[in-house]
Design a protein around this motif. Structure first.
Motif, PDB file in Angstrom:
ATOM      1  N   SER A   1       0.812  -1.222   0.000  1.00 10.58           N
ATOM      2  CA  SER A   1       0.000   0.000   0.000  1.00 10.58           C
ATOM      3  C   SER A   1       0.849   1.277   0.000  1.00 10.58           C
ATOM      4  O   SER A   1       0.317   2.379   0.105  1.00 10.58           O
ATOM      5  N   VAL A   2       2.174   1.128  -0.124  1.00  8.64           N
ATOM      6  CA  VAL A   2       3.077   2.283  -0.076  1.00  8.64           C
ATOM      7  C   VAL A   2       3.899   2.336  -1.359  1.00  8.64           C
ATOM      8  O   VAL A   2       4.402   1.325  -1.827  1.00  8.64           O
ATOM      9  N   GLN A   3       4.009   3.525  -1.920  1.00 11.11           N
ATOM     10  CA  GLN A   3       4.885   3.759  -3.067  1.00 11.11           C
ATOM     11  C   GLN A   3       6.168   4.418  -2.550  1.00 11.11           C
ATOM     12  O   GLN A   3       6.117   5.168  -1.573  1.00 11.11           O
ATOM     13  N   PRO A   4       7.319   4.156  -3.193  1.00 11.11           N
ATOM     14  CA  PRO A   4       8.565   4.794  -2.734  1.00 11.11           C
ATOM     15  C   PRO A   4       8.446   6.316  -2.601  1.00 11.11           C
ATOM     16  O   PRO A   4       8.970   6.904  -1.663  1.00 11.11           O
ATOM     17  N   GLY A   5       7.712   6.938  -3.509  1.00 11.64           N
ATOM     18  CA  GLY A   5       7.533   8.389  -3.468  1.00 11.64           C
ATOM     19  C   GLY A   5       6.714   8.877  -2.283  1.00 11.64           C
ATOM     20  O   GLY A   5       6.733  10.057  -1.954  1.00 11.64           O
ATOM     21  N   ASP A   6       5.987   7.957  -1.639  1.00 15.23           N
ATOM     22  CA  ASP A   6       5.171   8.322  -0.469  1.00 15.23           C
ATOM     23  C   ASP A   6       6.018   8.487   0.789  1.00 15.23           C
ATOM     24  O   ASP A   6       5.564   9.081   1.766  1.00 15.23           O
ATOM     25  N   ILE A   7       7.227   7.939   0.781  1.00 18.03           N
ATOM     26  CA  ILE A   7       8.076   7.959   1.975  1.00 18.03           C
ATOM     27  C   ILE A   7       8.889   9.250   1.981  1.00 18.03           C
ATOM     28  O   ILE A   7       9.648   9.514   1.051  1.00 18.03           O
ATOM     29  N   LYS A   8       8.721  10.041   3.029  1.00 13.61           N
ATOM     30  CA  LYS A   8       9.481  11.284   3.158  1.00 13.61           C
ATOM     31  C   LYS A   8      10.854  10.975   3.770  1.00 13.61           C
ATOM     32  O   LYS A   8      10.984  10.067   4.580  1.00 13.61           O
ATOM     33  N   ASP A   9      11.860  11.758   3.376  1.00 14.10           N
ATOM     34  CA  ASP A   9      13.228  11.523   3.841  1.00 14.10           C
ATOM     35  C   ASP A   9      13.366  11.602   5.353  1.00 14.10           C
ATOM     36  O   ASP A   9      14.186  10.911   5.946  1.00 14.10           O
TER      37      ASP A   9
END
Length: 87
Positions: free
Chosen positions: A22-30
């Motif tokens: 349910s998570v895309q790499p772009g959804d993860i903030k640094d």
């Protein structure tokens, strides 16, 4: 490898390695916490991330306290990998 490129690679590896459907790499903030309120990972996921660091970057983490300091967020992981990777 440049730090920004490494951070993007880490996000992709975390999504793929932990099977976060349910998570895309772009959804993860640094700077988003990986555990608890942020991405919501748990202790089993931390073991998987330690295996990931070992397999992909040649980094061995023996002490769980050290792992907690490294597996804070993407920025912290990337900084640690840049300083310690052997692969």
């Amino acid at each position: 490898m440049e730090k920004e490129q490494l951070k993007q690679q880490l996000k992709q590896q975390i999504v793929q390695f932990l099977n976060l459907t349910s998570v895309q790499p772009g959804d993860i903030k640094d700077d988003e916490p990986l555990f608890g309120e942020g991405l919501g990972l748990d202790s089993i996921d931390s073991i998987e991330l330690i295996v990931l660091l070992s397999r992909e970057y040649g980094i061995t983490i023996q002490d769980p306290k050290e792992g907690r300091k490294i597996l804070v967020d993407i920025n912290t992981m990337a900084d640690y990998i840049i300083q310690h990777k052997t692969k």
